[in-house]
Design a protein around this motif. Sequence first.
Motif, PDB file in Angstrom:
ATOM      1  N   GLY A   1      35.860  42.666  34.106  1.00 13.87           N
ATOM      2  CA  GLY A   1      36.840  41.750  34.695  1.00 13.87           C
ATOM      3  C   GLY A   1      36.693  40.334  34.180  1.00 13.87           C
ATOM      4  O   GLY A   1      37.687  39.646  33.929  1.00 13.87           O
TER       5      GLY A   1
ATOM      6  N   ARG B   1      38.647  43.293  41.624  1.00 14.98           N
ATOM      7  CA  ARG B   1      37.799  42.387  40.836  1.00 14.98           C
ATOM      8  C   ARG B   1      37.475  41.129  41.629  1.00 14.98           C
ATOM      9  O   ARG B   1      36.318  40.719  41.718  1.00 14.98           O
TER      10      ARG B   1
ATOM     11  N   MET C   1      39.757  48.362  34.594  1.00 16.23           N
ATOM     12  CA  MET C   1      39.331  47.033  34.156  1.00 16.23           C
ATOM     13  C   MET C   1      38.848  47.068  32.705  1.00 16.23           C
ATOM     14  O   MET C   1      39.115  46.137  31.936  1.00 16.23           O
TER      15      MET C   1
END
Length: 138
Positions: free
Chosen positions: A34, A80, A105
């Motif tokens: 992330g 995230r 991600m």
Amino acid sequence: MKLNKMNVARRQLEVAIELFLADGDLISIITLAGAAEEIFGKISIKADKENSLSLMVRTHKTLGSTATEKELIKHANLVRNSLKHANDEGDEEIEFDERQEAISMLSRALTNYFRVSIGDAIPLMERVYKHLHRVEDA
């Protein structure tokens, strides 16, 4: 110490991939990927290239979504951001599919990295996708 943001993000992404290939901690993978996704995404925008979030928003709008861009981005980044912040009342717990979020991600980070560094991104992409196919075929 002086660090280049591209190098920082690449290191974060490489560690996230290594953890993923070793069936490591999914929360760490989401957090590292992330962070890399965000850096590569901002670099993409500065280079006038569409990043993964912009692509997602455009796709949702094309498919008829009535959600605003802000709502779509907030939803895409919910896990995230929940993993790295504890700002809001009632956000002490979150429920989600760790593996699916890690894959998502990683995919977003790899997409953004590909936008800004095609040659370097392809080998990393191949490693992740080969691992995914091995696991799914097993």
